[in-house]
Design an enzyme around this catalytic site. Structure first.
Site, PDB file in Angstrom:
ATOM      1  N   ASN A  13       2.752  17.016  -2.553  1.00 63.54           N
ATOM      2  CA  ASN A  13       3.813  17.951  -2.322  1.00 63.54           C
ATOM      3  C   ASN A  13       3.099  19.524  -2.685  1.00 63.54           C
ATOM      4  OD1 ASN A  13       6.092  19.582  -1.922  1.00 63.54           O
ATOM      5  ND2 ASN A  13       6.924  19.332  -3.817  1.00 63.54           N
ATOM      6  N   LYS A  15       4.022  22.456  -2.207  1.00 64.12           N
ATOM      7  CA  LYS A  15       4.944  23.707  -2.455  1.00 64.12           C
ATOM      8  C   LYS A  15       4.484  24.732  -1.620  1.00 64.12           C
ATOM      9  CE  LYS A  15       5.726  21.536  -6.823  1.00 64.12           C
ATOM     10  NZ  LYS A  15       5.997  21.746  -8.177  1.00 64.12           N
ATOM     11  N   HIS A  98      14.284  18.751  -3.610  1.00 69.09           N
ATOM     12  CA  HIS A  98      13.281  19.000  -4.730  1.00 69.09           C
ATOM     13  C   HIS A  98      13.939  19.854  -5.722  1.00 69.09           C
ATOM     14  CE1 HIS A  98       9.809  20.303  -6.842  1.00 69.09           C
ATOM     15  NE2 HIS A  98       9.091  19.403  -6.586  1.00 69.09           N
ATOM     16  N   GLU A 100      13.136  22.362  -7.168  1.00 65.98           N
ATOM     17  CA  GLU A 100      12.947  23.784  -7.031  1.00 65.98           C
ATOM     18  C   GLU A 100      14.065  24.199  -5.944  1.00 65.98           C
ATOM     19  OE1 GLU A 100       8.229  23.457  -8.371  1.00 65.98           O
ATOM     20  OE2 GLU A 100       8.799  23.585  -6.193  1.00 65.98           O
ATOM     21  N   GLU A 170      12.163  12.891 -10.751  1.00 67.93           N
ATOM     22  CA  GLU A 170      11.368  14.099 -11.020  1.00 67.93           C
ATOM     23  C   GLU A 170      12.370  14.676 -12.418  1.00 67.93           C
ATOM     24  OE1 GLU A 170      10.968  16.990  -8.250  1.00 67.93           O
ATOM     25  OE2 GLU A 170      12.942  17.493  -8.215  1.00 67.93           O
ATOM     26  N   GLY A 176       5.852  21.205 -13.129  1.00 68.36           N
ATOM     27  CA  GLY A 176       4.975  22.242 -13.211  1.00 68.36           C
ATOM     28  C   GLY A 176       4.928  22.780 -14.851  1.00 68.36           C
ATOM     29  N   SER A 216       4.588  15.913 -12.850  1.00 73.04           N
ATOM     30  CA  SER A 216       3.311  16.184 -13.570  1.00 73.04           C
ATOM     31  C   SER A 216       2.361  14.740 -13.758  1.00 73.04           C
ATOM     32  CB  SER A 216       3.556  16.799 -14.831  1.00 73.04           C
ATOM     33  OG  SER A 216       4.134  18.259 -14.697  1.00 73.04           O
TER      34      SER A 216
END
Length: 255
Positions: A13, A15, A98, A100, A170, A176, A216
């Site tokens: 991914n 991003k 996701h 985010e 996740e 991140g 991660s």
């Protein structure tokens, strides 16, 4: 992993990283490194990179995905992109929900479900993300939340459509941040997601669903993570921007 009953998948991914020319260069670097993979290899890239990525990946085992999809076919949805648009430019996978997108762009469990339905109805493979915050984990809500998010995302999804859905656990506290869930925590979280699927579709169906870990995962910890029975690969962030690191993760998953 249980490769005898379900497919292992490593999906990058990217991003908001890489221009089209940079995307093509990175994929060309990756192709020989992952050519012998015994798992599915996917790169989910920014919308503007998709045509260059599809062209660069031609003739290889790398599949190209998008990072989002809208649930309407067309209309006044500035900045969004439809299933038909993605289909025409060669996308095969779509990341949905996701953390985010949930945190910064007001995605909800309801819109995640609508996007998931749009994706599978259009013939895409959907990578549907679920996960808890650190506060929710510390309060003891991990199992409850993961089961709820998984079931919400799969509302009105048929058992046949489920064949084209991957769940990606996740933990938000490990996205991140450089903090990774332990292999046991990853396995437990993935297991909660699988248990939720079993509660709706039955154990036999749940055993066939790919559940990735998406917090991660990197070249150093991939071996241990994918050794766990419920970890069927990973949704890879930063490490998917480095050809060598990404290939190490693919190799670990190919064992």
């Amino acid at each position: 992993m249980k490769k005898e009953v379900r497919r292992a998948v490593i999906a990058g991914n990217w991003k908001m990283n890489k221009t089209p020319s940079e995307a093509a260069a990175l994929i060309n670097e990756m192709k020989p490194l992952v050519a012998d993979a015994d798992c599915d290899v996917v790169l989910c890239v920014p919308f503007v990179d998709i045509p260059a990525a599809v062209e660069a990946a031609k003739g290889s085992n790398i599949k190209i995905g998008a990072e989002n999809i809208h649930f309407k076919e067309s209309g006044a949805y500035t900045g969004e992109i439809s299933a038909a648009m993605l289909k025409e430019i060669g996308v095969e996978y779509v990341v949905i929900g996701h953390s985010e997108r949930r945190q910064y762009f007001a995605e909800t469990d309801q819109t995640v479900n609508l996007r998931t339905l749009a994706a599978v109805n259009a013939g895409f493979k959907a990578i549907v993300c679920v996960g808890e915050t650190l506060e929710q984990r510390e309060l003891g809500y991990t199992e409850t939340l993961l089961k709820y998010q998984t079931k919400m995302a799969l509302t009105n999804v048929t058992a046949d459509q489920l064949k084209n859905i991957i769940i990606a656990y996740e933990p938000v506290w490990a996205i991140g941040t450089g903090v990774t869930a332990t292999a046991d925590q990853a396995d437990e979280g993935n297991g909660f997601c699988r248990a939720a699927i079993a509660e709706v579709y039955g154990n036999d169906v749940a055993e066939t669903v790919t559940v990735q870990y998406g917090g991660s995962m990197n070249a150093k910890n991939a071996d241990e993570l994918v050794s766990k029975v419920n970890v069927d690969g990973g949704l890879i962030g930063g490490a998917s921007l480095k050809a060598e690191d990404f290939s190490i993760i693919v190799k670990a998953t190919s064992k």
